[in-house]
Motif scaffolding. Sequence first.
Motif, PDB file in Angstrom:
ATOM      1  N   ASP A   1      59.337-103.495 -22.891  1.00 32.46           N
ATOM      2  CA  ASP A   1      59.583-104.764 -23.577  1.00 32.46           C
ATOM      3  C   ASP A   1      60.888-105.413 -23.088  1.00 32.46           C
ATOM      4  O   ASP A   1      61.938-104.771 -23.050  1.00 32.46           O
ATOM      5  CB  ASP A   1      59.668-104.512 -25.091  1.00 32.46           C
ATOM      6  N   GLY A   2      60.797-106.693 -22.721  1.00 32.40           N
ATOM      7  CA  GLY A   2      61.962-107.419 -22.250  1.00 32.40           C
ATOM      8  C   GLY A   2      62.203-107.323 -20.761  1.00 32.40           C
ATOM      9  O   GLY A   2      63.089-108.023 -20.239  1.00 32.40           O
ATOM     10  N   SER A   3      61.440-106.477 -20.050  1.00 32.43           N
ATOM     11  CA  SER A   3      61.625-106.330 -18.606  1.00 32.43           C
ATOM     12  C   SER A   3      60.944-107.472 -17.867  1.00 32.43           C
ATOM     13  O   SER A   3      60.235-108.298 -18.444  1.00 32.43           O
ATOM     14  CB  SER A   3      61.059-104.988 -18.143  1.00 32.43           C
ATOM     15  N   SER A   4      61.152-107.515 -16.546  1.00 29.00           N
ATOM     16  CA  SER A   4      60.503-108.539 -15.727  1.00 29.00           C
ATOM     17  C   SER A   4      58.983-108.372 -15.758  1.00 29.00           C
ATOM     18  O   SER A   4      58.232-109.352 -15.746  1.00 29.00           O
ATOM     19  CB  SER A   4      61.016-108.468 -14.289  1.00 29.00           C
ATOM     20  N   PHE A   5      58.524-107.109 -15.798  1.00 32.25           N
ATOM     21  CA  PHE A   5      57.083-106.856 -15.893  1.00 32.25           C
ATOM     22  C   PHE A   5      56.511-107.469 -17.170  1.00 32.25           C
ATOM     23  O   PHE A   5      55.457-108.120 -17.148  1.00 32.25           O
ATOM     24  CB  PHE A   5      56.822-105.342 -15.878  1.00 32.25           C
ATOM     25  N   ASP A   6      57.206-107.287 -18.271  1.00 31.47           N
ATOM     26  CA  ASP A   6      56.754-107.854 -19.542  1.00 31.47           C
ATOM     27  C   ASP A   6      56.736-109.377 -19.490  1.00 31.47           C
ATOM     28  O   ASP A   6      55.826-110.022 -20.026  1.00 31.47           O
ATOM     29  CB  ASP A   6      57.668-107.363 -20.668  1.00 31.47           C
ATOM     30  N   SER A   7      57.702-109.963 -18.808  1.00 32.94           N
ATOM     31  CA  SER A   7      57.802-111.424 -18.775  1.00 32.94           C
ATOM     32  C   SER A   7      56.674-112.044 -17.963  1.00 32.94           C
ATOM     33  O   SER A   7      55.994-112.971 -18.430  1.00 32.94           O
ATOM     34  CB  SER A   7      59.157-111.838 -18.178  1.00 32.94           C
ATOM     35  N   TRP A   8      56.451-111.542 -16.740  1.00 33.25           N
ATOM     36  CA  TRP A   8      55.441-112.194 -15.911  1.00 33.25           C
ATOM     37  C   TRP A   8      54.026-111.897 -16.401  1.00 33.25           C
ATOM     38  O   TRP A   8      53.132-112.742 -16.283  1.00 33.25           O
ATOM     39  CB  TRP A   8      55.626-111.859 -14.437  1.00 33.25           C
ATOM     40  N   THR A   9      53.798-110.714 -16.958  1.00 34.11           N
ATOM     41  CA  THR A   9      52.471-110.433 -17.517  1.00 34.11           C
ATOM     42  C   THR A   9      52.215-111.285 -18.763  1.00 34.11           C
ATOM     43  O   THR A   9      51.073-111.701 -19.008  1.00 34.11           O
ATOM     44  CB  THR A   9      52.322-108.947 -17.871  1.00 34.11           C
ATOM     45  N   SER A  10      53.255-111.562 -19.542  1.00 32.86           N
ATOM     46  CA  SER A  10      53.091-112.461 -20.699  1.00 32.86           C
ATOM     47  C   SER A  10      52.702-113.856 -20.249  1.00 32.86           C
ATOM     48  O   SER A  10      51.873-114.520 -20.894  1.00 32.86           O
ATOM     49  CB  SER A  10      54.386-112.511 -21.517  1.00 32.86           C
ATOM     50  N   GLY A  11      53.298-114.304 -19.140  1.00 35.35           N
ATOM     51  CA  GLY A  11      52.915-115.606 -18.609  1.00 35.35           C
ATOM     52  C   GLY A  11      51.453-115.649 -18.204  1.00 35.35           C
ATOM     53  O   GLY A  11      50.737-116.626 -18.484  1.00 35.35           O
ATOM     54  N   VAL A  12      50.979-114.591 -17.558  1.00 36.05           N
ATOM     55  CA  VAL A  12      49.566-114.519 -17.154  1.00 36.05           C
ATOM     56  C   VAL A  12      48.667-114.497 -18.378  1.00 36.05           C
ATOM     57  O   VAL A  12      47.623-115.171 -18.428  1.00 36.05           O
ATOM     58  CB  VAL A  12      49.329-113.270 -16.280  1.00 36.05           C
ATOM     59  N   ILE A  13      49.065-113.729 -19.388  1.00 34.75           N
ATOM     60  CA  ILE A  13      48.255-113.615 -20.598  1.00 34.75           C
ATOM     61  C   ILE A  13      48.167-114.943 -21.337  1.00 34.75           C
ATOM     62  O   ILE A  13      47.090-115.348 -21.797  1.00 34.75           O
ATOM     63  CB  ILE A  13      48.834-112.513 -21.515  1.00 34.75           C
ATOM     64  N   ILE A  14      49.290-115.643 -21.448  1.00 32.22           N
ATOM     65  CA  ILE A  14      49.281-116.944 -22.122  1.00 32.22           C
ATOM     66  C   ILE A  14      48.403-117.932 -21.373  1.00 32.22           C
ATOM     67  O   ILE A  14      47.647-118.706 -21.968  1.00 32.22           O
ATOM     68  CB  ILE A  14      50.728-117.474 -22.255  1.00 32.22           C
TER      69      ILE A  14
END
Length: 360
Positions: A156-169
């Motif tokens: 949570d809060g890592s770069s992996f979490d950020s870019w995957t959240s963008g894909v999911i949204i």
Amino acid sequence: MGAYILRRILLIIPTLFGIMVINFVLVQFVPGGPVEQIIAEMQGEGDVFGAFAGGAEDATLQQSQGEGYMGARGLPQEFIDELEAQYGLDKPPLERFVNMMWNYMRFDFGESYFRSISVTDLVLEKMPVSISLGLWSTLIAYLISIPLGIRKAVRDGSSFDSWTSGVIIAAYAIPGFLFAVMLVVLFAGGSYWQIFPLRGLTSDNFADLSVFGKIVDYLWHITLPVLASTIAAFATLTLLTKNSFLDEIKKHYVMTARAKGLSERKVLYGHVFRNAMLIVIAGFPAVFIGVFFGGSLLIETIFSLDGLGRLGFEAALSRDYPVMFGTLFLFGLIGLLVNIVSDLCYVLVDPRIDFETREG
């Protein structure tokens, strides 16, 4: 738990009755009907909506002549009366509704007005397509969403979490039918590659293929429709899994397990997983039914799949009342029963849950 299940089953009766009453009343106020549909076809209008396109002057003239059906001029009243009697529309609405519900209580859904086949056989004929879409879409969504959601929670809060959240949204924001059109354009010969077939669930020579060939052919045809149906469920389940894990990771029993020297893997999958997956796993029946019934019409239309979505849409257009109300009753009953199954799944996953105590 037995008393709770009994109460829920008994609650199905008034709920289902209310659903049928509301829809039956609404249909009485909708213009058109099976008789007008037949009259429109006989007059060369194609369907009942063509009969309504004759203009306000024709409608006023027919009303002044006392005619009950638009487009019925030139047809003898005796013929129209026979049509009404054939479809049972010569009886008062209340009597028709009571007779319909009595038959449905015995699971007698009647016969389609225009297809000369029972509603039950028609549903069974179309069901394999909808089951294929619903089951595969749900399984794939779970297989992707759960590992991805867990990894997002751990990081949570890592770069992996950020870019995957963008894909999911982005995936959540794309409507399933629009994604289906994009898949057709890219991979089904629309403008780029002809990798997957555009129509049907199987090839024309399916019966001549070997067992392995039939499996490959089926998966080849179902790939694009399943991807289009999965995208929204995948996004929702991933975020649900992540949030569930984050809630559990912050609890005291997790800190206690770590203080005892347990490895992070044992803490995560030995303690957190069961509690965090409660809402995700127990909700599987409801998710499957949601994919099974919801949003299938456009996907089936785009990929030329003859499933329950198109069946309901065509029945509504043609005013095929036995199919309309029969499928509504059947699917409403299934949906209500699935809610009970979801509650049972909660108890099976976590025996500490007691719905009877909560109600008390």
